[in-house]
Design a protein around this motif. Structure first.
Motif, PDB file in Angstrom:
ATOM      1  N   ALA A 225       4.920 -19.182  -3.697  1.00 25.11           N
ATOM      2  CA  ALA A 225       3.571 -19.581  -4.110  1.00 25.11           C
ATOM      3  C   ALA A 225       2.748 -20.046  -2.913  1.00 25.11           C
ATOM      4  CB  ALA A 225       3.661 -20.689  -5.161  1.00 25.11           C
ATOM      5  N   GLU A 226       3.375 -20.792  -2.018  1.00 23.73           N
ATOM      6  CA  GLU A 226       2.680 -21.239  -0.807  1.00 23.73           C
ATOM      7  C   GLU A 226       2.282 -20.050   0.066  1.00 23.73           C
ATOM      8  OE1 GLU A 226       5.479 -23.876   0.969  1.00 23.73           O
ATOM      9  OE2 GLU A 226       5.242 -25.427  -0.571  1.00 23.73           O
ATOM     10  N   ALA A 227       3.173 -19.072   0.191  1.00 28.22           N
ATOM     11  CA  ALA A 227       2.879 -17.884   0.992  1.00 28.22           C
ATOM     12  C   ALA A 227       1.746 -17.072   0.365  1.00 28.22           C
ATOM     13  CB  ALA A 227       4.130 -17.029   1.136  1.00 28.22           C
ATOM     14  N   LEU A 228       1.741 -16.996  -0.959  1.00 28.62           N
ATOM     15  CA  LEU A 228       0.680 -16.268  -1.659  1.00 28.62           C
ATOM     16  C   LEU A 228      -0.667 -16.949  -1.439  1.00 28.62           C
ATOM     17  CD1 LEU A 228       0.112 -13.905  -3.674  1.00 28.62           C
ATOM     18  CD2 LEU A 228       0.361 -15.601  -5.506  1.00 28.62           C
ATOM     19  N   ALA A 229      -0.682 -18.277  -1.515  1.00 28.37           N
ATOM     20  CA  ALA A 229      -1.927 -19.019  -1.313  1.00 28.37           C
ATOM     21  C   ALA A 229      -2.468 -18.849   0.098  1.00 28.37           C
ATOM     22  CB  ALA A 229      -1.701 -20.502  -1.619  1.00 28.37           C
ATOM     23  N   LEU A 230      -1.576 -18.698   1.079  1.00 24.95           N
ATOM     24  CA  LEU A 230      -1.980 -18.513   2.477  1.00 24.95           C
ATOM     25  C   LEU A 230      -2.287 -17.054   2.811  1.00 24.95           C
ATOM     26  CD1 LEU A 230       0.644 -20.866   4.183  1.00 24.95           C
ATOM     27  CD2 LEU A 230      -1.823 -21.293   3.951  1.00 24.95           C
ATOM     28  N   GLY A 231      -2.061 -16.161   1.874  1.00 24.94           N
ATOM     29  CA  GLY A 231      -2.275 -14.749   2.121  1.00 24.94           C
ATOM     30  C   GLY A 231      -1.170 -14.094   2.923  1.00 24.94           C
ATOM     31  N   ASP A 232      -0.006 -14.750   2.987  1.00 22.50           N
ATOM     32  CA  ASP A 232       1.108 -14.208   3.771  1.00 22.50           C
ATOM     33  C   ASP A 232       1.919 -13.171   3.001  1.00 22.50           C
ATOM     34  OD1 ASP A 232       0.420 -15.795   5.901  1.00 22.50           O
ATOM     35  OD2 ASP A 232       1.794 -17.424   5.338  1.00 22.50           O
ATOM     36  N   ILE A 233       1.715 -13.090   1.694  1.00 24.07           N
ATOM     37  CA  ILE A 233       2.379 -12.079   0.876  1.00 24.07           C
ATOM     38  C   ILE A 233       1.390 -11.654  -0.199  1.00 24.07           C
ATOM     39  CG2 ILE A 233       3.424 -13.707  -0.775  1.00 24.07           C
ATOM     40  CD1 ILE A 233       5.930 -11.868  -0.715  1.00 24.07           C
ATOM     41  N   SER A 234       1.420 -10.392  -0.578  1.00 25.78           N
ATOM     42  CA  SER A 234       0.463  -9.878  -1.551  1.00 25.78           C
ATOM     43  C   SER A 234       1.003 -10.016  -2.971  1.00 25.78           C
ATOM     44  CB  SER A 234       0.149  -8.409  -1.266  1.00 25.78           C
ATOM     45  OG  SER A 234       1.283  -7.602  -1.512  1.00 25.78           O
ATOM     46  N   GLU A 235       0.099  -9.895  -3.943  1.00 24.41           N
ATOM     47  CA  GLU A 235       0.518  -9.940  -5.337  1.00 24.41           C
ATOM     48  C   GLU A 235       1.463  -8.787  -5.663  1.00 24.41           C
ATOM     49  OE1 GLU A 235      -2.900 -10.040  -7.841  1.00 24.41           O
ATOM     50  OE2 GLU A 235      -3.664 -11.925  -7.012  1.00 24.41           O
ATOM     51  N   SER A 236       1.180  -7.612  -5.123  1.00 24.93           N
ATOM     52  CA  SER A 236       2.037  -6.453  -5.409  1.00 24.93           C
ATOM     53  C   SER A 236       3.432  -6.645  -4.835  1.00 24.93           C
ATOM     54  CB  SER A 236       1.402  -5.174  -4.850  1.00 24.93           C
ATOM     55  OG  SER A 236       1.326  -5.218  -3.435  1.00 24.93           O
ATOM     56  N   GLN A 237       3.519  -7.282  -3.667  1.00 26.18           N
ATOM     57  CA  GLN A 237       4.837  -7.551  -3.095  1.00 26.18           C
ATOM     58  C   GLN A 237       5.583  -8.596  -3.931  1.00 26.18           C
ATOM     59  OE1 GLN A 237       3.467  -8.462   0.931  1.00 26.18           O
ATOM     60  NE2 GLN A 237       4.655  -6.712   1.679  1.00 26.18           N
ATOM     61  N   ALA A 238       4.867  -9.617  -4.396  1.00 25.79           N
ATOM     62  CA  ALA A 238       5.504 -10.623  -5.252  1.00 25.79           C
ATOM     63  C   ALA A 238       6.022  -9.990  -6.536  1.00 25.79           C
ATOM     64  CB  ALA A 238       4.515 -11.739  -5.577  1.00 25.79           C
ATOM     65  N   ALA A 239       5.313  -8.956  -7.024  1.00 26.51           N
ATOM     66  CA  ALA A 239       5.755  -8.265  -8.233  1.00 26.51           C
ATOM     67  C   ALA A 239       6.999  -7.419  -7.986  1.00 26.51           C
ATOM     68  CB  ALA A 239       4.629  -7.392  -8.774  1.00 26.51           C
TER      69      ALA A 239
ATOM     70  N   GLY B 153       0.831  -1.193   0.000  1.00 26.00           N
ATOM     71  CA  GLY B 153       0.000   0.000   0.000  1.00 26.00           C
ATOM     72  C   GLY B 153       0.867   1.244   0.000  1.00 26.00           C
ATOM     73  N   ASN B 154       0.624   2.127   0.949  1.00 21.15           N
ATOM     74  CA  ASN B 154       1.419   3.350   1.065  1.00 21.15           C
ATOM     75  C   ASN B 154       2.601   3.188   2.017  1.00 21.15           C
ATOM     76  OD1 ASN B 154      -0.260   4.845  -0.666  1.00 21.15           O
ATOM     77  ND2 ASN B 154      -1.710   5.228   0.998  1.00 21.15           N
ATOM     78  N   ARG B 155       2.807   1.963   2.513  1.00 23.79           N
ATOM     79  CA  ARG B 155       3.863   1.741   3.487  1.00 23.79           C
ATOM     80  C   ARG B 155       5.184   1.446   2.816  1.00 23.79           C
ATOM     81  NH1 ARG B 155       4.486  -3.943   5.882  1.00 23.79           N
ATOM     82  NH2 ARG B 155       5.883  -3.981   4.085  1.00 23.79           N
ATOM     83  N   LEU B 156       6.217   2.200   3.211  1.00 22.01           N
ATOM     84  CA  LEU B 156       7.576   1.932   2.775  1.00 22.01           C
ATOM     85  C   LEU B 156       8.428   1.649   4.000  1.00 22.01           C
ATOM     86  CD1 LEU B 156       8.145   4.726   0.083  1.00 22.01           C
ATOM     87  CD2 LEU B 156       7.771   2.292  -0.334  1.00 22.01           C
ATOM     88  N   SER B 157       9.276   0.640   3.918  1.00 25.32           N
ATOM     89  CA  SER B 157      10.118   0.261   5.050  1.00 25.32           C
ATOM     90  C   SER B 157      11.447   0.988   4.977  1.00 25.32           C
ATOM     91  CB  SER B 157      10.351  -1.255   5.059  1.00 25.32           C
ATOM     92  OG  SER B 157       9.125  -1.948   5.204  1.00 25.32           O
ATOM     93  N   GLU B 158      11.742   1.765   6.006  1.00 26.73           N
ATOM     94  CA  GLU B 158      13.007   2.485   6.095  1.00 26.73           C
ATOM     95  C   GLU B 158      14.015   1.585   6.816  1.00 26.73           C
ATOM     96  OE1 GLU B 158      14.512   7.021   7.110  1.00 26.73           O
ATOM     97  OE2 GLU B 158      12.885   6.155   8.292  1.00 26.73           O
ATOM     98  N   LEU B 159      14.918   0.999   6.060  1.00 26.68           N
ATOM     99  CA  LEU B 159      15.874   0.056   6.631  1.00 26.68           C
ATOM    100  C   LEU B 159      17.060   0.749   7.269  1.00 26.68           C
ATOM    101  CD1 LEU B 159      15.942  -2.784   3.949  1.00 26.68           C
ATOM    102  CD2 LEU B 159      14.353  -2.429   5.854  1.00 26.68           C
ATOM    103  N   ALA B 160      17.333   1.977   6.849  1.00 26.43           N
ATOM    104  CA  ALA B 160      18.382   2.834   7.408  1.00 26.43           C
ATOM    105  C   ALA B 160      17.922   4.260   7.175  1.00 26.43           C
ATOM    106  CB  ALA B 160      19.724   2.557   6.729  1.00 26.43           C
ATOM    107  N   PRO B 161      18.481   5.225   7.886  1.00 30.36           N
ATOM    108  CA  PRO B 161      18.027   6.606   7.710  1.00 30.36           C
ATOM    109  C   PRO B 161      18.027   7.037   6.249  1.00 30.36           C
ATOM    110  CG  PRO B 161      19.479   6.456   9.602  1.00 30.36           C
ATOM    111  CD  PRO B 161      19.509   5.114   8.937  1.00 30.36           C
TER     112      PRO B 161
END
Length: 261
Positions: free
Chosen positions: A213-227, A180-188
């Motif tokens: 694929a298993e994580a996607l089927a379980l809903g543990d990762i989104s399609e946009s993240q896989a992309a 979504g609109n969330r970005l992870s800041e791994l360092a400053p």
């Protein structure tokens, strides 16, 4: 106006020493790709250069497990680089070579991006604490790319990983890739944009695809993240020579075709 050959030689020497400082160790072919990327005779030029530097005690020639040699800084080479560039380089005489195929794959992937003008941090720089990120959740990247849109976290796979090990890559991607609109800041000021999984063989990449694929089927990762996960096949032989690099997308090339079947 021609540049004095002596000046060119000194520049090339400092370039070689600088790259050895950044990568820890390099083969002559890697040095050729870094210092003379467009020269037709670059492998021969690199061999001559490192042979002369080794004879002068500026670099150290170290044997590789499956034959051939790699090169590291000597104490004299480190001093020369420090004096010329103000770095804190050290001799690589006792530097562990580690898993040489894994490191070579990471090196070749980074070399490609250096030649494209990308800002990168090598595996050696990361492990030496010279990168903006050393680890996240006890996970250490194999390289980092600073692209225009954000950071690319590089994972190198040169052997089949068990399910638990693959799960850590999936979990990292699910937790830190944009959602979504969330970005992870791994360092400053450093935000994660993509993950690149670079494999030396197709089986390692297929195993990673199954876990995603298993994580996607379980809903543990989104399609946009896989992309936002890149798949890169970069074979490296026992002589640490890389074959042609093939790049693809986890979502479009790995998961979507399977979902369509």
């Amino acid at each position: 106006m021609t540049i004095d050959k002596r000046i060119i030689g000194e520049r090339n020497t400092l370039a070689i020493l600088g790259y050895l400082h950044r990568f820890g160790w390099l083969t002559s072919r890697m040095i050729a790709a870094l210092v003379w990327p467009t020269a037709k005779q670059s492998p021969a030029m690199a061999r001559r250069a490192v042979r002369a530097l080794a004879d002068d005690g500026i670099v150290l020639r170290r044997p590789l497990p499956d034959g051939g040699d790699c090169y590291t800084l000597s104490a004299a080479g480190a001093r020369l680089l420090n004096e010329a560039a103000g770095l804190k380089a050290r001799s690589g005489a006792s530097l562990p070579l580690g898993n040489t195929v894994h490191r070579a794959c990471a090196n070749w992937y980074v070399i490609h991006h250096i030649n494209e003008g990308t800002t990168v941090w090598t595996e050696h720089e990361i492990q030496s604490g010279r990168a903006p990120i050393v680890s996240v959740d006890c996970k250490v990247p194999d390289a980092l790319l600073d692209m225009q849109e954000g950071l690319v976290w590089v994972e190198v796979e040169n052997a089949w990983k068990n399910r638990k090990e693959r799960a850590t890559v999936v979990q990292f991607s699910s937790r830190y890739l944009p959602a979504g609109n969330r970005l992870s800041e791994l360092a400053p000021g450093q935000f994660l944009q993509r993950v690149a999984i670079v494999g030396t063989n197709v089986d390692a990449l297929r195993a990673m695809c199954r876990s995603f694929a298993e994580a996607l089927a379980l809903g543990d990762i989104s399609e946009s993240q896989a992309a936002d996960v890149d798949l890169v096949l970069l074979p490296v032989d026992k002589s640490l020579v890389a074959s042609e690099r093939v790049s693809g997308s986890l979502w479009y090339d790995g998961l979507l075709p399977a979902l369509a079947d």
